[in-house]
Write a protein that holds these residues in place. Structure first.
Motif, short mmCIF file in Angstrom:
data_model
loop_
_atom_site.label_atom_id
_atom_site.label_comp_id
_atom_site.label_asym_id
_atom_site.label_seq_id
_atom_site.Cartn_x
_atom_site.Cartn_y
_atom_site.Cartn_z
N HIS A 166 0.78 -1.21 -0.03
CA HIS A 166 -0.11 -0.09 -0.14
C HIS A 166 1.01 1.37 0.03
O HIS A 166 1.83 1.25 0.84
CB HIS A 166 -0.86 0.01 1.23
N ILE A 196 -1.23 -1.18 -4.44
CA ILE A 196 -2.72 -0.47 -3.66
C ILE A 196 -2.28 0.95 -3.61
O ILE A 196 -1.59 1.54 -2.75
CB ILE A 196 -2.86 -1.00 -2.31
N ASP A 197 -2.79 1.67 -4.52
CA ASP A 197 -2.61 3.32 -4.36
C ASP A 197 -1.31 3.71 -4.31
O ASP A 197 -1.00 4.71 -3.12
CB ASP A 197 -3.38 3.63 -3.43
N PHE A 365 -4.22 -0.63 -8.32
CA PHE A 365 -5.72 -0.06 -7.81
C PHE A 365 -5.35 1.50 -7.28
O PHE A 365 -4.38 1.63 -6.95
CB PHE A 365 -6.55 -0.54 -6.54
N SER A 367 -6.88 5.09 -5.86
CA SER A 367 -8.14 5.95 -5.07
C SER A 367 -8.25 7.20 -5.55
O SER A 367 -7.78 7.66 -6.78
CB SER A 367 -8.09 5.93 -3.71
N GLU A 394 -10.05 1.09 -9.98
CA GLU A 394 -10.15 2.27 -9.40
C GLU A 394 -11.52 2.76 -8.89
O GLU A 394 -12.56 2.30 -9.26
CB GLU A 394 -9.79 3.73 -10.57
N PRO A 403 -9.19 1.52 0.99
CA PRO A 403 -9.24 0.03 0.38
C PRO A 403 -8.84 -0.85 1.40
O PRO A 403 -8.99 -1.98 1.53
CB PRO A 403 -7.92 0.50 -0.63
N PHE A 413 -11.90 -2.10 -4.13
CA PHE A 413 -10.37 -2.61 -4.09
C PHE A 413 -10.64 -4.14 -3.71
O PHE A 413 -10.26 -4.96 -4.59
CB PHE A 413 -9.24 -1.83 -3.15
#
Length: 427
Positions: A166, A196-197, A365, A367, A394, A403, A413
């Motif tokens: 993340h 993750i982002d 992914f 955000s 997204e 997420p 997510f």
């Protein structure tokens, strides 16, 4: 080579997966120490801790790395839901060696006793003078530790390992894939990557952060670290650890006594203190919805409730936040952002010589935090490498923390990652 792009519609994904695990039984969970690499400092600190969620007999393991100031507890809600949905997949959330420096014992006590322990400064604190060697804990140390975890998860090749992270943890995962471990490319240890982002090559540009370090700037930063600026203090609210302590205390009170007047609010700095009396749960909402310190640590209440956030914050172990983040790790991650074997990367000892060879499936992914730059950066990685299997997802209404913490049925997510992992597992 043609790139396979699976653009996933959020609404379709939610409808397909929502409710899939309603009433599911609790999954197996353990928080365990694991040997780390040899690094500067006492031998006792040559270890990491891993939150393991799901069946130990699973044939696939997803290893997740937290972002800046993040800790393994932030992945706990997500890990439990993933393990319930995918019985053949176990989730490992990694606490970096920095967590050996924290004193979380007080959070095992009642809220009032925990508050006395921490606010009365009875806990064990660290300073640049007590742990100067942390100034040498950079990306090389983190990846050496992480490789021990990845190889343990692989269990001699008997299990597939997906590596993810993340925020700056996503940067770390990509750096692992492109790293040279004494002639062995990191990506060969992996069956997939989950971003993750976050990521590399201007993944955070939409938030306003781009990294173009020069050799002179790197030298200046190294000199500052050598001069005693060991810890990154960008979230400091007193001592280096004050931010993490106050957030966890707020969560502990809110989880145990949600409707009582807040016992923590008056200890916040004036600029972050509520102007009126709030409840314990109201303080959590104030800190993460109404008046967050920075956008990175906010939630959207349409996805993540104050009660769910309080439970995640409360811990007690693993926790949601790290106390001490090394400045050297920040420097190295910034230098890794071009994702190439640059002059600055070599100067700092970063072994990014296999970035163009990566050929494993990738999921990314984003955000609303980065305004599109996270997936744009992931697409750049795909274009510069041998990756042919990529999934982008997204949800621009989600925040950076959503997420990890959002309610499962609403978590875009989670509901787009699940089919990606299921496919890699052959389910």
């Amino acid at each position: 080579m043609r790139t396979l792009k699976r653009m996933i519609c959020a609404i379709t994904a939610v409808l397909a997966v929502a409710g899939a695990t309603a009433g599911a039984a609790a999954v197996r969970e353990a928080y365990e120490p694991m040997p780390g690499a040899d690094a500067p400092g006492p031998a006792a600190d040559d270890r990491v801790h891993v939150l393991k969620v799901g069946s130990p007999g699973a044939r696939q393991v997803v290893v997740l790395v937290p972002g800046q100031f993040g800790a393994a507890g932030g992945f706990a809600p997500l890990a439990r839901e993933l393990a319930a949905r995918l019985p053949g997949t176990q989730i490992w959330a990694v606490d970096r060696r920095e967590q050996n420096l924290t004193d979380l014992r007080g959070f095992r006590r009642s809220p009032d006793r925990a508050a006395d322990y921490y606010l009365g400064e009875h806990y064990r604190a660290q300073t640049p003078q007590t742990v100067p060697y942390v100034g040498q804990w950079g990306l090389g140390v983190e990846l050496a530790d992480l490789r021990r975890v990845v190889l343990a998860a692989a269990d001699g090749g008997r299990r597939r390992v997906i590596l993810g992270g993340h925020s700056w943890g996503a940067t770390t995962a990509l750096a692992y894939a492109g790293w040279d471990f004494d002639g062995h490319p990191g990506y060969r240890d992996l069956a997939g990557l989950v971003l993750i982002d976050g990521g590399v090559h201007d993944a955070f540009a939409g938030e306003g952060y781009t990294y173009r370090l020069t050799a002179d700037q790197a030298d200046a930063r190294l000199a500052e670290i050598a001069g005693g600026e060991v810890f990154d203090e960008s979230l400091t609210m007193g001592r280096t650890e004050t931010f993490a302590i106050l957030q966890q205390l707020a969560g502990k009170y809110a989880a145990a006594l949600p409707d009582e007047p807040s016992a923590v609010a008056r200890h916040l700095p004036p600029g972050l203190r509520p102007s009126a009396q709030v409840t314990n749960e109201g303080l959590v909402e104030w800190l993460f919805v109404t008046h967050p310190l920075v956008p990175d640590i906010s939630v959207n209440p349409a996805y993540t409730s104050a009660a769910a956030l309080a439970r995640a914050l409360a811990g007690p172990v693993p926790s949601l936040f790290e106390w001490y983040w090394p400045n050297r790790l920040s420097l190295d991650l910034e230098a890794a952002d071009p994702f190439d074997d640059t002059r600055v990367a070599r100067k700092l000892g970063l072994r990014l010589s296999h970035t163009r060879e990566i050929d494993v499936p990738l999921y990314s992914f984003q955000s609303g935090l980065t305004h599109g730059s996270a997936n744009t950066a992931a697409a750049w990685v795909v274009g510069q490498s041998r990756i042919t299997d990529v999934t982008y997802a997204e949800d621009n209404a989600m925040t950076h923390l959503d997420p990890l913490l959002a309610a499962p049925a609403k978590n875009t997510f989670l509901n787009t990652l699940t089919p990606f992992l299921a496919r890699l597992a052959g389910q």
